[in-house]
Motif scaffolding. Structure first.
Motif, short mmCIF file in Angstrom:
data_model
loop_
_atom_site.label_atom_id
_atom_site.label_comp_id
_atom_site.label_asym_id
_atom_site.label_seq_id
_atom_site.Cartn_x
_atom_site.Cartn_y
_atom_site.Cartn_z
N THR A 156 91.34 78.74 -11.49
CA THR A 156 90.17 77.14 -11.15
C THR A 156 89.84 77.11 -12.27
O THR A 156 89.83 76.04 -12.63
CB THR A 156 89.28 78.20 -10.38
N SER A 157 88.67 78.07 -13.07
CA SER A 157 88.33 77.17 -14.43
C SER A 157 89.60 76.61 -15.20
O SER A 157 88.72 75.65 -16.00
CB SER A 157 87.44 77.78 -14.52
N THR A 176 80.78 73.94 -18.35
CA THR A 176 81.35 75.08 -19.36
C THR A 176 81.62 74.14 -20.43
O THR A 176 82.69 74.76 -21.58
CB THR A 176 81.63 75.95 -18.90
N ASP A 189 90.74 81.39 -21.93
CA ASP A 189 89.79 81.65 -20.63
C ASP A 189 89.59 83.13 -20.13
O ASP A 189 90.90 83.56 -19.53
CB ASP A 189 90.40 81.18 -19.46
N ASP A 238 78.75 76.08 -7.71
CA ASP A 238 80.03 76.81 -9.07
C ASP A 238 81.10 75.49 -9.97
O ASP A 238 81.26 75.61 -11.13
CB ASP A 238 80.38 77.62 -7.81
N ARG A 239 80.67 74.18 -9.23
CA ARG A 239 81.84 72.25 -10.00
C ARG A 239 81.07 72.06 -10.86
O ARG A 239 81.15 71.93 -12.01
CB ARG A 239 82.33 72.39 -8.78
N SER A 271 83.51 83.32 -18.04
CA SER A 271 82.18 82.55 -17.23
C SER A 271 82.82 84.03 -15.91
O SER A 271 83.44 84.35 -15.28
CB SER A 271 83.14 81.52 -16.63
N CYS A 315 79.69 81.34 -19.40
CA CYS A 315 78.88 81.45 -18.22
C CYS A 315 78.57 81.89 -17.71
O CYS A 315 79.41 82.91 -17.65
CB CYS A 315 79.47 80.33 -17.92
N ARG A 324 80.58 74.85 -13.02
CA ARG A 324 82.36 75.19 -14.56
C ARG A 324 82.08 73.74 -15.26
O ARG A 324 82.50 73.68 -16.45
CB ARG A 324 83.09 74.27 -13.39
#
Length: 261
Positions: free
Chosen positions: A64-65, A43, A57, A36-37, A146, A175, A40
């Motif tokens: 988190t993003s 993106t 966002d 997932d990192r 995302s 994403c 991110r």
């Protein structure tokens, strides 16, 4: 505990995410094996972020993003319709600000905004529905969603709303889970979604039934080319995509027409 259905009724989707908010990021990290990192980061690169840009966002969850995007110096509005997710995100932003203030005080620099800043600084949390975004036309330089477009009841409406709030020449990055490009991997992946993923979720998630919905919604989601056409049909131009992790995830990038570049 409840889970949404593939009709994606907004109240059911929001309630489902409210229930998983506390352990949402941990569960995602486990289920994605830490990828997932990487997704991110990809993106953020697609958005071409820079200091001073205003970023939206959508389906930001616990932000988190949004926090990662703000590290570029951009101002980020994290928008989600799950109040539980936003509450968890607000708590984490406050913890981050306190940690930054403590670190700067300990270093003798004095307390300040610090990396990430307070909620009212570089990351602002707001409740909102992707089908009726609570923002004026042409408010943002960059917009992104995302792993959330798959959860809206009307994808075309959401893409249109993202277009509406983006300034001419602004960039969209989507994403989302997609289709592995290599058939043997695709077969194994689909088997994982329907069998292994719910089992793993039971060990780490506060609402494992919601990950049955996750598996079902991924299986029903269109592939890369079809999603690109949906983005184009909503009015976006220069649509392309980049496959990540062999196509398990794809980042679609597009530009609102009318800009100088």
């Amino acid at each position: 505990m409840s889970r949404a259905g593939l009709d994606k009724k907004p109240d059911q989707v929001a309630a489902m995410f409210d229930q998983v908010a506390r352990r949402y990021d941990l569960t995602n990290a486990v289920l994605s094996a830490g990828l997932d990192r990487t997704w991110r980061t990809a993106t953020a690169r697609a958005l071409d972020l820079a200091p001073g840009l205003r970023v939206l966002d959508v389906a930001a969850g616990t932000a988190t993003s949004s926090r990662a995007f703000a590290d570029s110096g951009s101002d980020v509005v994290a928008c989600d319709f799950s109040l539980g997710m936003l509450a968890e995100g607000r708590r984490r932003l406050a913890d981050r600000a306190r940690s930054a203030a403590t670190a700067t005080t300990a270093s003798g620099a004095g307390a300040g905004a610090g990396a990430g800043g307070p909620v009212g600084g570089r990351v602002l949390l707001t409740a909102g529905d992707g089908l009726r975004l609570p923002f004026a036309d042409e408010s943002f330089d960059r917009v992104t969603i995302s792993f959330g477009l798959r959860n809206v009841a009307a994808v075309d409406v959401c893409l249109g709303e993202l277009l509406r709030v983006t300034r001419p020449g602004g960039v969209l990055a989507v994403c989302e889970f997609s289709r592995p490009v290599w058939r043997p991997v695709r077969t194994v992946y689909m088997e994982y979604l329907m069998r292994a993923l719910p089992a793993v979720a039971r060990a780490v998630s506060s609402n494992p039934d919601s990950y049955v919905y996750l598996a079902e919604s991924i299986r029903a989601w269109p592939g890369q080319a079809e999603l690109a056409e949906m983005v184009r049909s909503a009015g976006w131009t220069r649509v392309n995509w980049r496959n990540l992790s062999g196509g398990i995830v794809a980042v679609h990038r597009a530009v609102r027409p009318g800009g100088q570049d």
